[in-house]
Write a protein that holds these residues in place. Structure first.
Motif, PDB file in Angstrom:
ATOM      1  N   THR A   1       0.811  -1.220   0.000  1.00  0.00           N
ATOM      2  CA  THR A   1       0.000   0.000   0.000  1.00  0.00           C
ATOM      3  C   THR A   1       0.838   1.261   0.000  1.00  0.00           C
ATOM      4  N   THR A   2       1.896   1.281   0.810  1.00  0.00           N
ATOM      5  CA  THR A   2       2.661   2.516   1.004  1.00  0.00           C
ATOM      6  C   THR A   2       4.010   2.522   0.299  1.00  0.00           C
ATOM      7  N   GLY A   3       4.577   1.353   0.036  1.00  0.00           N
ATOM      8  CA  GLY A   3       5.928   1.273  -0.502  1.00  0.00           C
ATOM      9  C   GLY A   3       7.009   1.490   0.537  1.00  0.00           C
ATOM     10  N   HIS A   4       6.610   1.842   1.758  1.00  0.00           N
ATOM     11  CA  HIS A   4       7.589   2.156   2.797  1.00  0.00           C
ATOM     12  C   HIS A   4       8.128   0.887   3.442  1.00  0.00           C
ATOM     13  N   ILE A   5       9.435   0.900   3.706  1.00  0.00           N
ATOM     14  CA  ILE A   5      10.082  -0.234   4.357  1.00  0.00           C
ATOM     15  C   ILE A   5      11.257   0.272   5.186  1.00  0.00           C
ATOM     16  N   ALA A   6      11.464  -0.352   6.329  1.00  0.00           N
ATOM     17  CA  ALA A   6      12.642  -0.107   7.165  1.00  0.00           C
ATOM     18  C   ALA A   6      13.185  -1.466   7.562  1.00  0.00           C
ATOM     19  N   VAL A   7      14.482  -1.643   7.410  1.00  0.00           N
ATOM     20  CA  VAL A   7      15.107  -2.935   7.714  1.00  0.00           C
ATOM     21  C   VAL A   7      16.304  -2.701   8.621  1.00  0.00           C
ATOM     22  N   VAL A   8      16.380  -3.492   9.676  1.00  0.00           N
ATOM     23  CA  VAL A   8      17.513  -3.454  10.592  1.00  0.00           C
ATOM     24  C   VAL A   8      18.339  -4.717  10.392  1.00  0.00           C
ATOM     25  N   PHE A   9      19.624  -4.529  10.133  1.00  0.00           N
ATOM     26  CA  PHE A   9      20.573  -5.629   9.994  1.00  0.00           C
ATOM     27  C   PHE A   9      21.509  -5.580  11.206  1.00  0.00           C
ATOM     28  N   SER A  10      21.562  -6.680  11.977  1.00  0.00           N
ATOM     29  CA  SER A  10      22.352  -6.675  13.205  1.00  0.00           C
ATOM     30  C   SER A  10      23.128  -7.981  13.353  1.00  0.00           C
ATOM     31  N   ASP A  11      24.409  -7.852  13.637  1.00  0.00           N
ATOM     32  CA  ASP A  11      25.275  -9.012  13.839  1.00  0.00           C
ATOM     33  C   ASP A  11      25.143  -9.490  15.285  1.00  0.00           C
ATOM     34  N   PRO A  12      24.604 -10.693  15.551  1.00  0.00           N
ATOM     35  CA  PRO A  12      24.368 -11.129  16.929  1.00  0.00           C
ATOM     36  C   PRO A  12      25.591 -11.097  17.842  1.00  0.00           C
ATOM     37  N   PRO A  13      26.772 -11.575  17.413  1.00  0.00           N
ATOM     38  CA  PRO A  13      27.896 -11.569  18.347  1.00  0.00           C
ATOM     39  C   PRO A  13      28.398 -10.178  18.729  1.00  0.00           C
ATOM     40  N   SER A  14      28.427  -9.259  17.784  1.00  0.00           N
ATOM     41  CA  SER A  14      29.037  -7.947  18.024  1.00  0.00           C
ATOM     42  C   SER A  14      28.021  -6.831  18.248  1.00  0.00           C
ATOM     43  N   HIS A  15      26.758  -7.067  17.887  1.00  0.00           N
ATOM     44  CA  HIS A  15      25.700  -6.057  17.930  1.00  0.00           C
ATOM     45  C   HIS A  15      25.941  -4.920  16.935  1.00  0.00           C
ATOM     46  N   ARG A  16      26.866  -5.094  16.000  1.00  0.00           N
ATOM     47  CA  ARG A  16      27.056  -4.102  14.944  1.00  0.00           C
ATOM     48  C   ARG A  16      25.773  -4.047  14.130  1.00  0.00           C
ATOM     49  N   THR A  17      25.189  -2.854  13.999  1.00  0.00           N
ATOM     50  CA  THR A  17      23.835  -2.743  13.456  1.00  0.00           C
ATOM     51  C   THR A  17      23.705  -1.542  12.533  1.00  0.00           C
ATOM     52  N   VAL A  18      22.978  -1.737  11.442  1.00  0.00           N
ATOM     53  CA  VAL A  18      22.652  -0.644  10.537  1.00  0.00           C
ATOM     54  C   VAL A  18      21.179  -0.755  10.165  1.00  0.00           C
ATOM     55  N   GLN A  19      20.538   0.382  10.019  1.00  0.00           N
ATOM     56  CA  GLN A  19      19.139   0.433   9.587  1.00  0.00           C
ATOM     57  C   GLN A  19      19.055   1.172   8.260  1.00  0.00           C
ATOM     58  N   VAL A  20      18.273   0.635   7.334  1.00  0.00           N
ATOM     59  CA  VAL A  20      18.049   1.297   6.051  1.00  0.00           C
ATOM     60  C   VAL A  20      16.553   1.508   5.851  1.00  0.00           C
ATOM     61  N   LYS A  21      16.225   2.555   5.110  1.00  0.00           N
ATOM     62  CA  LYS A  21      14.825   2.872   4.842  1.00  0.00           C
ATOM     63  C   LYS A  21      14.637   3.191   3.364  1.00  0.00           C
ATOM     64  N   ALA A  22      13.414   2.956   2.875  1.00  0.00           N
ATOM     65  CA  ALA A  22      13.069   3.273   1.492  1.00  0.00           C
ATOM     66  C   ALA A  22      11.571   3.522   1.402  1.00  0.00           C
ATOM     67  N   THR A  23      11.155   4.135   0.303  1.00  0.00           N
ATOM     68  CA  THR A  23       9.743   4.472   0.115  1.00  0.00           C
ATOM     69  C   THR A  23       9.160   3.879  -1.157  1.00  0.00           C
ATOM     70  N   ALA A  24       9.924   2.988  -1.816  1.00  0.00           N
ATOM     71  CA  ALA A  24       9.442   2.417  -3.084  1.00  0.00           C
ATOM     72  C   ALA A  24       9.751   0.932  -3.172  1.00  0.00           C
ATOM     73  N   ALA A  25       9.506   0.203  -2.084  1.00  0.00           N
ATOM     74  CA  ALA A  25       9.750  -1.241  -2.077  1.00  0.00           C
ATOM     75  C   ALA A  25       8.719  -1.954  -2.953  1.00  0.00           C
ATOM     76  N   VAL A  26       9.160  -3.019  -3.623  1.00  0.00           N
ATOM     77  CA  VAL A  26       8.273  -3.802  -4.479  1.00  0.00           C
ATOM     78  C   VAL A  26       8.398  -5.281  -4.117  1.00  0.00           C
ATOM     79  N   GLN A  27       7.337  -6.017  -4.365  1.00  0.00           N
ATOM     80  CA  GLN A  27       7.321  -7.440  -4.062  1.00  0.00           C
ATOM     81  C   GLN A  27       7.354  -8.248  -5.350  1.00  0.00           C
ATOM     82  N   ARG A  28       7.948  -9.439  -5.258  1.00  0.00           N
ATOM     83  CA  ARG A  28       7.982 -10.343  -6.398  1.00  0.00           C
ATOM     84  C   ARG A  28       8.016 -11.777  -5.891  1.00  0.00           C
ATOM     85  N   ALA A  29       7.766 -12.697  -6.796  1.00  0.00           N
ATOM     86  CA  ALA A  29       7.837 -14.110  -6.450  1.00  0.00           C
ATOM     87  C   ALA A  29       9.291 -14.524  -6.247  1.00  0.00           C
TER      88      ALA A  29
END
Length: 205
Positions: A65-93
């Motif tokens: 509906t919105t195209g909005h997405i936020a994703v957090v990528f985090s390394d479990p052992p170190s807790h090194r983490t980055v978050q990315v955002k976008a407003t035009a995400a699309v889905q596919r098979a």
């Protein structure tokens, strides 16, 4: 073209770390689910996350509906983490070509989670995903944030510019060993003149 994610963050995502996907509906109500796989292009400008449809119905509906997405990528052992955002995400098979990425992600997560005390069976169960229940969500990051716990958590990442290629290599003095010395110094007189400055830094009178 400026690159939003540095090589360090691209490598973090590429090696396979914990991946949490979120969106929101038109009333700003959030939805969230763990991804069972992720992939990033070598230049960091395209990311794919894989979700179980049966577990992510509201999330997928909000993305559609919105195209909005936020994703957090985090390394479990170190807790090194980055978050990315976008407003035009699309889905596919999900395609057969996605299988290596899914298998690689599972193996990487089993290794990472084992470092915090959980065996491979635990991670395999957590990421279990019948292929006919999967959907791929693709997007190009438009904003990114350092989310590693600490004083810089929440700070936006600045775009990394690619090395500049000079258009006047014949004007470069050569250094010993044939190295190129260009720092675009031969462009400075013109720029200074355009700004009304002499090379000495004085104002034009």
């Amino acid at each position: 073209m400026p690159t939003l994610l540095s090589a360090e963050y691209i490598a973090l995502v590429d090696r396979g770390v914990s991946t949490i996907v979120a969106s929101r509906d038109t009333q700003l109500r959030p939805s969230v689910m763990r991804a069972v796989g992720a992939r990033i292009s070598t230049n960091g400008q395209r990311i794919t996350v894989f979700l179980r449809r049966s577990q992510s119905r509201q999330l997928l509906a909000d993305i559609a509906t919105t195209g909005h997405i936020a994703v957090v990528f985090s390394d479990p052992p170190s807790h090194r983490t980055v978050q990315v955002k976008a407003t035009a995400a699309v889905q596919r098979a999900v395609l057969p070509a996605d299988e290596p990425a899914l298998q690689s992600y599972l193996s990487a997560m089993q290794h990472a989670v084992a470092q915090v005390g959980y065996g491979p069976q635990y991670t395999a169960a957590m990421l279990n995903a019948p292929r006919d229940d999967l959907v791929a969500v693709e997007f190009s990051p438009e904003a990114a944030f350092d989310q590693t716990p600490g004083p810089h958590a929440g700070e936006p990442l600045r775009k990394e510019r690619q090395p500049r290629t000079c258009r006047h290599p014949a004007l470069h003095p050569r250094l010993p060993g044939g190295r190129d010395s260009c720092h675009h110094g031969h462009l400075r007189p013109r720029r200074h003149a355009q700004r009304g400055l002499h090379l000495t830094g004085g104002l034009r009178r």
